[in-house]
Design an enzyme around this catalytic site. Structure first.
Site, PDB file in Angstrom:
ATOM      1  N   ASN A  12      -1.768 -33.827  36.871  1.00 32.24           N
ATOM      2  CA  ASN A  12      -0.921 -33.599  36.347  1.00 32.24           C
ATOM      3  C   ASN A  12      -0.369 -34.397  35.282  1.00 32.24           C
ATOM      4  O   ASN A  12       0.397 -35.013  36.082  1.00 32.24           O
ATOM      5  CB  ASN A  12       0.076 -33.385  37.451  1.00 32.24           C
ATOM      6  CG  ASN A  12       0.951 -32.372  36.960  1.00 32.24           C
ATOM      7  OD1 ASN A  12       1.145 -31.883  36.172  1.00 32.24           O
ATOM      8  ND2 ASN A  12       2.174 -32.056  37.715  1.00 32.24           N
ATOM      9  N   TRP A  13      -0.146 -34.037  34.127  1.00 35.97           N
ATOM     10  CA  TRP A  13       0.555 -34.934  32.960  1.00 35.97           C
ATOM     11  C   TRP A  13       1.550 -34.584  33.162  1.00 35.97           C
ATOM     12  O   TRP A  13       2.010 -35.170  31.858  1.00 35.97           O
ATOM     13  CB  TRP A  13      -0.404 -34.787  32.034  1.00 35.97           C
ATOM     14  CG  TRP A  13      -1.557 -35.798  31.899  1.00 35.97           C
ATOM     15  CD1 TRP A  13      -2.217 -36.777  33.057  1.00 35.97           C
ATOM     16  CD2 TRP A  13      -3.100 -35.850  30.653  1.00 35.97           C
ATOM     17  NE1 TRP A  13      -3.673 -37.302  32.780  1.00 35.97           N
ATOM     18  CE2 TRP A  13      -3.876 -36.457  31.108  1.00 35.97           C
ATOM     19  CE3 TRP A  13      -3.476 -34.940  29.659  1.00 35.97           C
ATOM     20  CZ2 TRP A  13      -4.778 -36.931  30.553  1.00 35.97           C
ATOM     21  CZ3 TRP A  13      -4.489 -35.164  28.812  1.00 35.97           C
ATOM     22  CH2 TRP A  13      -5.312 -35.838  30.128  1.00 35.97           C
ATOM     23  N   LYS A  14       2.220 -32.952  33.394  1.00 34.87           N
ATOM     24  CA  LYS A  14       3.298 -32.674  33.098  1.00 34.87           C
ATOM     25  C   LYS A  14       3.921 -32.527  31.576  1.00 34.87           C
ATOM     26  O   LYS A  14       2.944 -32.383  30.535  1.00 34.87           O
ATOM     27  CB  LYS A  14       4.170 -33.473  34.012  1.00 34.87           C
ATOM     28  CG  LYS A  14       4.065 -33.387  35.816  1.00 34.87           C
ATOM     29  CD  LYS A  14       5.009 -34.453  36.710  1.00 34.87           C
ATOM     30  CE  LYS A  14       4.812 -34.532  37.780  1.00 34.87           C
ATOM     31  NZ  LYS A  14       5.796 -34.623  38.653  1.00 34.87           N
ATOM     32  N   HIS A  96       5.319 -25.951  41.224  1.00 33.17           N
ATOM     33  CA  HIS A  96       4.628 -27.084  41.784  1.00 33.17           C
ATOM     34  C   HIS A  96       6.324 -26.856  41.813  1.00 33.17           C
ATOM     35  O   HIS A  96       7.789 -26.178  41.031  1.00 33.17           O
ATOM     36  CB  HIS A  96       5.176 -27.388  40.425  1.00 33.17           C
ATOM     37  CG  HIS A  96       4.536 -28.768  40.435  1.00 33.17           C
ATOM     38  ND1 HIS A  96       6.005 -29.757  39.920  1.00 33.17           N
ATOM     39  CD2 HIS A  96       3.729 -29.919  40.328  1.00 33.17           C
ATOM     40  CE1 HIS A  96       5.666 -31.100  40.415  1.00 33.17           C
ATOM     41  NE2 HIS A  96       4.611 -30.903  40.483  1.00 33.17           N
ATOM     42  N   GLU A  98       8.994 -28.472  40.836  1.00 32.24           N
ATOM     43  CA  GLU A  98       9.785 -28.769  39.205  1.00 32.24           C
ATOM     44  C   GLU A  98      10.125 -27.596  38.812  1.00 32.24           C
ATOM     45  O   GLU A  98      10.914 -27.071  38.199  1.00 32.24           O
ATOM     46  CB  GLU A  98       8.904 -30.319  38.230  1.00 32.24           C
ATOM     47  CG  GLU A  98       9.344 -30.894  38.800  1.00 32.24           C
ATOM     48  CD  GLU A  98       8.037 -32.272  37.925  1.00 32.24           C
ATOM     49  OE1 GLU A  98       7.027 -31.863  37.768  1.00 32.24           O
ATOM     50  OE2 GLU A  98       8.082 -33.451  39.378  1.00 32.24           O
ATOM     51  N   GLU A 161       3.203 -31.156  48.468  1.00 35.88           N
ATOM     52  CA  GLU A 161       3.808 -32.063  47.406  1.00 35.88           C
ATOM     53  C   GLU A 161       5.201 -31.955  48.430  1.00 35.88           C
ATOM     54  O   GLU A 161       5.927 -31.570  47.978  1.00 35.88           O
ATOM     55  CB  GLU A 161       3.638 -31.932  46.229  1.00 35.88           C
ATOM     56  CG  GLU A 161       2.134 -31.793  45.514  1.00 35.88           C
ATOM     57  CD  GLU A 161       2.352 -32.213  44.019  1.00 35.88           C
ATOM     58  OE1 GLU A 161       1.742 -33.278  43.711  1.00 35.88           O
ATOM     59  OE2 GLU A 161       3.351 -31.501  43.410  1.00 35.88           O
ATOM     60  N   GLY A 167       7.487 -38.670  42.530  1.00 39.27           N
ATOM     61  CA  GLY A 167       8.238 -39.524  40.831  1.00 39.27           C
ATOM     62  C   GLY A 167       9.000 -39.994  41.788  1.00 39.27           C
ATOM     63  O   GLY A 167       9.519 -41.428  41.190  1.00 39.27           O
ATOM     64  N   SER A 199       3.638 -39.587  44.403  1.00 34.53           N
ATOM     65  CA  SER A 199       3.741 -40.419  44.698  1.00 34.53           C
ATOM     66  C   SER A 199       2.135 -41.323  44.820  1.00 34.53           C
ATOM     67  O   SER A 199       2.327 -42.410  45.114  1.00 34.53           O
ATOM     68  CB  SER A 199       4.858 -41.402  44.962  1.00 34.53           C
ATOM     69  OG  SER A 199       6.287 -40.790  44.727  1.00 34.53           O
ATOM     70  N   GLY A 220       1.168 -37.353  39.457  1.00 39.36           N
ATOM     71  CA  GLY A 220       1.400 -37.182  37.609  1.00 39.36           C
ATOM     72  C   GLY A 220       1.472 -38.523  37.477  1.00 39.36           C
ATOM     73  O   GLY A 220       0.659 -38.920  36.546  1.00 39.36           O
ATOM     74  N   GLY A 221       2.336 -38.718  37.852  1.00 41.03           N
ATOM     75  CA  GLY A 221       2.779 -40.986  36.423  1.00 41.03           C
ATOM     76  C   GLY A 221       1.227 -41.324  36.578  1.00 41.03           C
ATOM     77  O   GLY A 221       0.727 -41.619  35.551  1.00 41.03           O
TER      78      GLY A 221
HETATM   79  P1  PGA Z   1       3.601 -38.088  41.082  1.00 46.78           P
HETATM   80  O1  PGA Z   1       4.390 -36.507  41.006  1.00 46.78           O
HETATM   81  O2  PGA Z   1       2.715 -38.533  41.664  1.00 46.78           O
HETATM   82  O3  PGA Z   1       4.153 -38.836  39.936  1.00 46.78           O
HETATM   83  O4  PGA Z   1       4.866 -38.569  42.241  1.00 46.78           O
HETATM   84  C1  PGA Z   1       3.595 -36.158  41.625  1.00 46.78           C
HETATM   85  C2  PGA Z   1       3.712 -34.191  41.074  1.00 46.78           C
HETATM   86  O5  PGA Z   1       4.207 -33.903  41.006  1.00 46.78           O
HETATM   87  O6  PGA Z   1       2.613 -33.595  40.921  1.00 46.78           O
END
Ligand code: PGA
Length: 237
Positions: A12-14, A96, A98, A161, A167, A199, A220-221
């Site tokens: 997930n590159w956001k 998600h 976010e 999640e 993050g 994370s 994500g990251g």
């Molecule tokens: P993260 O994000 O791996 O950077 O914690 C995961 C996500 O929000 O899907």
């Protein structure tokens, strides 16, 4: 999603671009066999055509990070499942945290998104998870977030999640993840595919994937660097 029981890895590159040019990213992925996992890249909408074109020649598939709940119409700035399907996208991340937090998406809207996504033959990846304040009460939160109507649950991939783990570098404990995945399976379907996210990185991926009931990872990251995404794919037991 994925025929067998291979682990699912979703990048997930956001609202980020991966490190380096996209072509370099794909070339790094090409250096290794990733077919032992079901790998999905979820770039921002603007990158979808390029990533879909690259996916045609490779082993990974493509997800959108969001989708609208209607198929077409006067919805300025939105993208529908019909449009995603025409582009060759395999599915969409839905709900998600976010988006729940910053875009005020609620369970009713998320339910509608799941319905249209499935109607269009796309795979929805439904994100669920408690906030730090809801930590003690995670069962009630997860029950509410997975109480769906008019949705063929067998078509849904779940991603647990915990919001406090996204993050932050603070992954949930193995015991907590194991307990949550067992609980989610008991309230959804015994056959449900349930991923963990929050994370995840190249160092913790192996132990996370070894937890009973974890069918894959939503990253994500750490998915923005091709080498680290590859290391996560390689961590598959
Ligand atoms: P993260 O994000 O791996 O950077 O914690 C995961 C996500 O929000 O899907």
């Amino acid at each position: 999603m994925g025929a067998g029981q291979q682990k699912i890895i979703i990048a997930n590159w956001k609202m980020n671009k991966p490190d380096g040019a996209l072509e370099e990213f794909f070339q790094t992925l090409d250096q290794e066999q990733t077919e032992l996992v079901d790998l999905y890249l979820a770039p921002a909408f603007t990158m979808l055509p390029t990533v879909c074109a690259a996916a045609n020649m490779r082993k990974f598939k493509v997800l959108a990070q969001n989708v609208h709940h209607q198929l077409q119409g006067a919805y300025t700035g939105e993208v529908s499942s019909l449009m995603l399907r025409e582009l060759g996208v395999a599915g969409a991340i839905i709900g998600h945290s976010e988006r729940r937090i910053h875009c005020h998406e609620d369970d009713e809207l998320i339910n509608a998104k799941l319905q249209t996504c499935i109607q269009q033959g796309l795979t929805p990846v439904l994100c669920v998870g408690e906030t730090a304040a809801q930590r003690a009460d995670f069962r009630a939160v997860l029950r509410q977030q997975t109480t769906l109507s008019g949705v063929d649950i067998s078509k849904v991939v779940f991603a647990y999640e915990p919001v406090w783990a996204i993050g932050t570098g603070d992954t949930a404990s193995d015991e907590h993840i194991h307990a949550v995945h067992a609980y989610l399976r008991s309230i959804t379907a015994t056959t449900a595919r349930i991923l963990y996210g929050g994370s995840v990185n190249a160092n913790n991926a192996r132990s996370l994937l070894n937890i009973a009931g974890v069918d894959g990872l939503l990253v994500g990251g750490a998915s923005l660097v091709a080498a680290s995404l590859l290391a996560i794919c390689r961590a598959t037991p």
